[in-house]
Design an enzyme around this catalytic site. Structure first.
Site, PDB file in Angstrom:
ATOM      1  N   CYS B 258      11.341-107.780  37.085  1.00  0.00           N
ATOM      2  CA  CYS B 258      11.439-106.334  36.934  1.00  0.00           C
ATOM      3  C   CYS B 258      11.016-105.899  35.537  1.00  0.00           C
ATOM      4  O   CYS B 258      10.916-104.722  35.254  1.00  0.00           O
ATOM      5  CB  CYS B 258      12.848-105.860  37.232  1.00  0.00           C
ATOM      6  SG  CYS B 258      14.076-106.722  36.272  1.00  0.00           S
ATOM      7  N   GLY B 428      21.784-100.158  30.549  1.00  0.00           N
ATOM      8  CA  GLY B 428      22.545 -99.240  29.706  1.00  0.00           C
ATOM      9  C   GLY B 428      22.809 -97.870  30.287  1.00  0.00           C
ATOM     10  O   GLY B 428      22.641 -97.637  31.485  1.00  0.00           O
ATOM     11  N   PHE B 429      23.229 -96.968  29.400  1.00  0.00           N
ATOM     12  CA  PHE B 429      23.604 -95.633  29.866  1.00  0.00           C
ATOM     13  C   PHE B 429      22.426 -94.918  30.499  1.00  0.00           C
ATOM     14  O   PHE B 429      22.582 -94.218  31.497  1.00  0.00           O
ATOM     15  CB  PHE B 429      24.167 -94.812  28.709  1.00  0.00           C
ATOM     16  CG  PHE B 429      25.394 -95.461  28.104  1.00  0.00           C
ATOM     17  CD1 PHE B 429      26.434 -95.902  28.930  1.00  0.00           C
ATOM     18  CD2 PHE B 429      25.500 -95.654  26.734  1.00  0.00           C
ATOM     19  CE1 PHE B 429      27.550 -96.505  28.382  1.00  0.00           C
ATOM     20  CE2 PHE B 429      26.625 -96.260  26.190  1.00  0.00           C
ATOM     21  CZ  PHE B 429      27.649 -96.690  27.008  1.00  0.00           C
ATOM     22  N   GLY B 431      20.178 -96.123  32.248  1.00  0.00           N
ATOM     23  CA  GLY B 431      20.023 -96.622  33.612  1.00  0.00           C
ATOM     24  C   GLY B 431      21.333 -96.637  34.370  1.00  0.00           C
ATOM     25  O   GLY B 431      21.473 -97.358  35.348  1.00  0.00           O
TER      26      GLY B 431
END
Ligand SMILES: Cc1ncc(COP(=O)(O)O)c(C=O)c1O
Lengths: 411, 512
Positions: B258, B428-429, B431
């Site tokens: 990814c 993280g935030f 995502g």
């Protein structure tokens, strides 16, 4: 309670009331019982392993429920897919046997075993051990403690001999006459409080039986089904019984079924006259379905591994408990998840059972030796519940001590 | 009912046992964790070493199995990834002690490591073995037990790989049940286990739906979603080297990581240069017609064409009807202007890299930001020497890794940079995840901090912490070096005992 005493069994009702454990079980789930007031008890009685997988294990309940969409008890006269599959599976767990004969309860399987031995030897006498327990039907009750046979005039002292446990010489002296059909013994005598067989004792018994033409019967009702760490208790002692019986947990605690496995030689009556033993409820197809699934579950690596963990956990923590309460907790008998806890008082286990009950744990004393508590954890117990059991056990000890003290003064 | 009836319905619905088995695995893991959580550092490293060795030895074999089971990726590259998740991973974390109590005399604080307990891990179909290796190693290093639920498309290989590591762990003294893998995974099973109070933390790697489900389960979760990496090629970059990075990265394991570049953007004036360089590095630059064909093939149906995942450039070109030279490693469709709506700007887990060009740096950043939203919190790449632009780009991009002058797939995952090697990229935030770093074993441990009053002057060194850990498995019973199946027939054992006794007696006789 009142109705139970009135219509059901006044003796049992008053006994449990006096024992301080007046339990009426309401809901049950996993290893937990709930009484009518909602009080939760962790079940370490498991009715001798009937609830090996806990109460109403979801997987087993599902098997039974889906089974009901197709099966009923079946017609006991005819062959059936379920019975054949289950018999084959059982025989595969004990390859030296040839046939599996089904019953509905442990006593019935014992009955079949004793009849089979008589057929195979053309002898009549049956030897069992003192304080053994094999059920309460005609032949089986005659092998047991006279408390249960005399009351119904069912004792047959001429044909049913009893010898002390762990005494191979005593066995030899009764077998010598070469007129004994069978020696039946629980691999570890449950109702006697799980005293462990001495090294080599069971093997010596089996050898003696073979020497004198007697059939060796293992009662695996409480020691089978992985409870001693192997599928059948006799496997752990290097035995090959001519006949062995199992019941209780075989039906997963949800559908009664029992089985008697026999060698080809012993099972010849099934060839001669298959209808010589007949039982309408024995080997019902629903029972076979559940039993088949029980055996399959017991063979899973996850379960085998879990049993090892539970075994090890209680071995370790009972050692610690014994050290902490050494004034009256004096010994542990253990094989797998079969444990007998010894207390230094003839009624010690009754007091401990009561104290545990007050602390949310249900474990029963041994009927035939009330100094020993039967402590029977299930095979899929999880780590948190095990920890909780020990915490509660520890908390119950002072109370047990107190009960014993007051009891002693009264006595 | 007629007199003779043929029933078409199945006679008996056999209930699904896989969920029940999975629950039993979780319980077994809890037992393993009970013992393992107190192991000392030496015992932990021995087990880690053992699974690294075991994993390394069969990295190639499992790579082959994975490719043949899933159809994704390239055996050689998978082998390399598998290997990276053995010694490389272990060496990176070898000196990170998550076991021994930490004593901070100055701050008068003692910290005791408390592992999570039972880790429930999801593994994707695209990197099945590497993920199993990686998550098992994380669990071991943090003294947790792990139950892995593989992607159904890769279950056979994943189970084999997990069993192989489990055996190695047990041989090195781990309690049995430390590393387990669900044999028959399904969505209801995963949801059931994720919501169960018997697990302690979830590491979810996979599609957005799965990750969101992990977060909604009520259990603590480290969830990591999809990426859609943008590579920005600044005019200050060495185009030849850049092109090589891009082609290597994009063709690596047919682009199933990814962290792979999805889109490359440069400035108009640099586009010709970059195209030429890409072509020499082995990419096929598409003309307008080829670009349309690719778009049609990859996005013509409902969403992305799944069969293209992890396939080679040549295979995809053939399916799309694009003629390419046999040596082609990567397909590069070209979208002249960086609009948002072109489907070719979406995530593509296959060696197709969309090229576009902006009029200036600002436009490039704006475009990159928007494109990255589809894989927010993930990674981006920057090629060039202009550090002002690099910082500006990094500050504005909603990603937590910007890989510089390196292939993004290997760079963000820590194999071509000094980032922690990982197969779980914290998004993280941005995502909607709780971790923004590359997930490592430290995320699976919390610490109990014993804190004294500010003015106290206790000699912390004198406190005995030796009972906090044990040297390994305390008992032989749970030590599963012994087989779980039937023990040695005691008949045989008795016979052995007799022989030994005889032997001993003979010896004594000799001595007399
Ligand atoms: C060892 C043993 N055998 C036989 C039986 C009799 O089984 P059932 O009560 O099912 O007849 C029991 C029951 O307690 C038992 O413990």
């Amino acid at each position: 309670m009142q109705k139970a005493a009135e219509y059901w069994n006044p003796g049992k009702v008053s006994f449990w009331t006096e024992a301080g454990t007046p339990m009426v079980i309401d809901r049950r789930e996993g290893y937990f019982l709930y009484d009518m007031s909602g009080k939760r008890l962790i079940d370490l009685h498991l009715n001798g392993g009937t609830y090996n997988f806990g109460h109403r294990h979801p997987e087993l309940v599902e098997v039974l429920k889906s089974g009901l969409d197709y099966f009923d008890m079946g017609n006991h006269w005819f062959p059936s897919v379920a019975r054949a599959a289950f018999a084959e599976q059982l025989v595969n767990t004990a390859p030296h046997t040839k046939y599996a004969i089904f019953g509905a309860g442990g006593a019935e399987a014992v009955e079949i075993a004793l009849k089979t031995a008589r057929y195979a030897t053309k002898r009549k006498k049956i030897v069992s051990i003192i304080k053994g327990y094999h059920g309460h039907s005609g032949l089986s009750v005659a092998t047991g403690d006279e408390r249960f046979s005399k009351i119904f005039l069912a004792d047959q002292p001429d044909d049913f001999l009893q010898i002390p446990f762990n005494d191979a010489d005593a066995l030899e002296s009764v077998l010598k006459g070469r007129d004994v059909a069978a020696f039946i013994i629980e691999t570890i005598p449950a109702t006697y409080g799980f005293p462990m067989p001495n090294d080599g004792y069971l093997k010596a018994c089996q050898d003696l039986c073979h020497k004198y033409g007697t059939k060796f019967i293992s009662d695996e009702v409480q020691t089978g089904l992985m409870r001693t760490g192997v599928m059948w208790g006799w496997q752990g002692y290097g035995l090959k019984p001519d006949i062995f019986v199992c019941g209780k947990g075989l039906g997963g605690g949800i559908y009664p079924i029992s089985a008697c496995l026999v060698t080809e030689e012993c099972g010849q009556w099934l060839v001669e006259d298959g209808a010589a033993h007949i039982s309408t409820a024995g080997g019902s197809e629903l029972g076979c379905l559940v039993g088949h699934h029980v055996i399959e579950m017991l063979q899973r690596p996850e379960v085998i591994s879990n049993i090892k963990f539970v075994t090890e956990y209680f071995a370790q923590s009972m050692k610690e408990m014994m050290a902490r309460h050494s004034d009256f907790f004096v010994g542990v008998r253990q094989r797998g998840v079969v444990l007998g806890l010894e207390f230094d008082h003839p009624e010690g286990a009754v007091a401990v059972s009561r104290a545990l009950y007050e602390n949310g744990v249900w474990a029963i004393f041994s009927s035939l030796d009330k100094s020993v508590l039967q402590f029977k954890p299930g095979v899929v117990l999880d780590v948190d519940t095990c920890q909780e059991i020990i915490d509660r056990f520890d908390a119950a000890m002072p109370r047990a001590r107190q009960i014993l003290k007051s009891g002693r003064r009264v006595a | 009912m007629s007199e003779h009836q043929v029933f078409n319905t199945p006679r008996l619905e056999v209930p699904d046992r896989s969920l029940s088995r999975a629950r039993m695995k979780v319980d077994r893991a809890a037992w393993a964790s009970r013992y393992f959580r107190n192991f000392n550092r030496k015992a932990v490293l021995e087990i880690a070493e053992s699974i690294a060795e075991a994993g390394y030895n069969r990295a190639g074999e499992f790579a082959e199995l994975a490719v043949s089971e899933t159809g994704y990726g390239v055996v050689e590259h998978k082998k390399l990834k598998n290997q990276l998740c053995t010694y490389e991973l272990l060496n990176y974390y070898r000196d990170l002690d998550l076991v021994t109590p930490r004593v901070d005399a100055a701050r008068q604080i003692i910290e005791l490591a408390k592992p999570a307990g039972v880790v429930f891990a999801l593994a994707p179909a695209t990197n099945p073995v590497a993920t199993v290796y990686y998550k098992a190693m994380l669990a071991v290093l943090s003294r947790n037990a792990i139950v892995i639920s593989p992607h159904p498309a890769a279950k056979k290989t994943s189970v084999l790989a997990a069993q192989h590591l489990a055996a190695a762990a047990e041989a090195a003294g781990a309690p049995s049940g430390l590393i387990q893998c669900v044999e028959e995974p399904s969505i209801p099973l995963v949801q059931d286990i994720m919501a169960s109070d018997r697990i302690n933390v979830i590491i979810a790697t996979g599609g957005t739906a799965m990750v969101r489900a992990a977060y909604s389960s009520g259990n603590p979760a480290l969830g990591v979603g999809p990426g859609n990496a943008v590579a920005y090629v600044d005019p200050s970059a060495n185009v030849a080297a850049t092109a090589k990075c891009l082609v290597d990265s994009k063709s690596f394991d047919n682009s199933v990581l990814c962290t792979n570049e999805s889109v490359v953007i440069t400035l108009e004036k640099n586009r010709g240069n970059l195209e030429r360089a890409l072509r020499s590095a082995g990419a096929h630059i598409c003309n307008e017609i080829d670009t349309d064909k690719l778009r049609n093939y990859l996005f013509g149906g409902e969403g992305f064409t799944l069969e293209a995942i992890g396939k080679s450039a040549r295979w995809i070109a053939e399916q799309a009807g694009v003629r390419v030279s046999p040596a082609t490693k990567v397909l590069v469709p070209v979208v002249a202007t960086p609009g948002q709506d072109d489907l070719l700007f979406h995530e593509k887990l296959c060696p197709v890299l969309t090229l576009t060009a902006a009029v200036d740096f600002e436009q490039a950043v704006t475009f990159a930001k928007h494109t990255t939203r589809r894989g927010a919190g993930h990674s981006a790449a920057f090629h060039g020497d202009n550090s002002n632009r690099l910082v500006d780009f990094s500050q504005k991009m909603p990603v937590y890794r910007v890989v510089v002058n390196a292939p993004c797939s290997q760079g963000a995952a820590g194999f071509a940079t000094h980032l922690p090697p990982t197969f779980t990229i914290g998004t993280g935030f941005a995502g909607r995840s709780s971790v923004g770093e590359n997930v490592g074993p430290q995320h699976l441990v919390h610490w109990t901090r014993i804190a004294y009053a500010k003015d106290s002057k206790v000699n912390l060194e004198s406190i005995d912490l030796s009972d906090v850990t044990t040297s390994g498995n305390p008992t032989a019973e749970v030590q599963s070096r012994k087989s779980v199946t039937e023990p040695v027939d005691s008949g045989v054992r008795d016979e052995l005992r007799r022989l030994i006794l005889e032997e001993l007696q003979n010896l004594k006789g000799d001595a007399q």
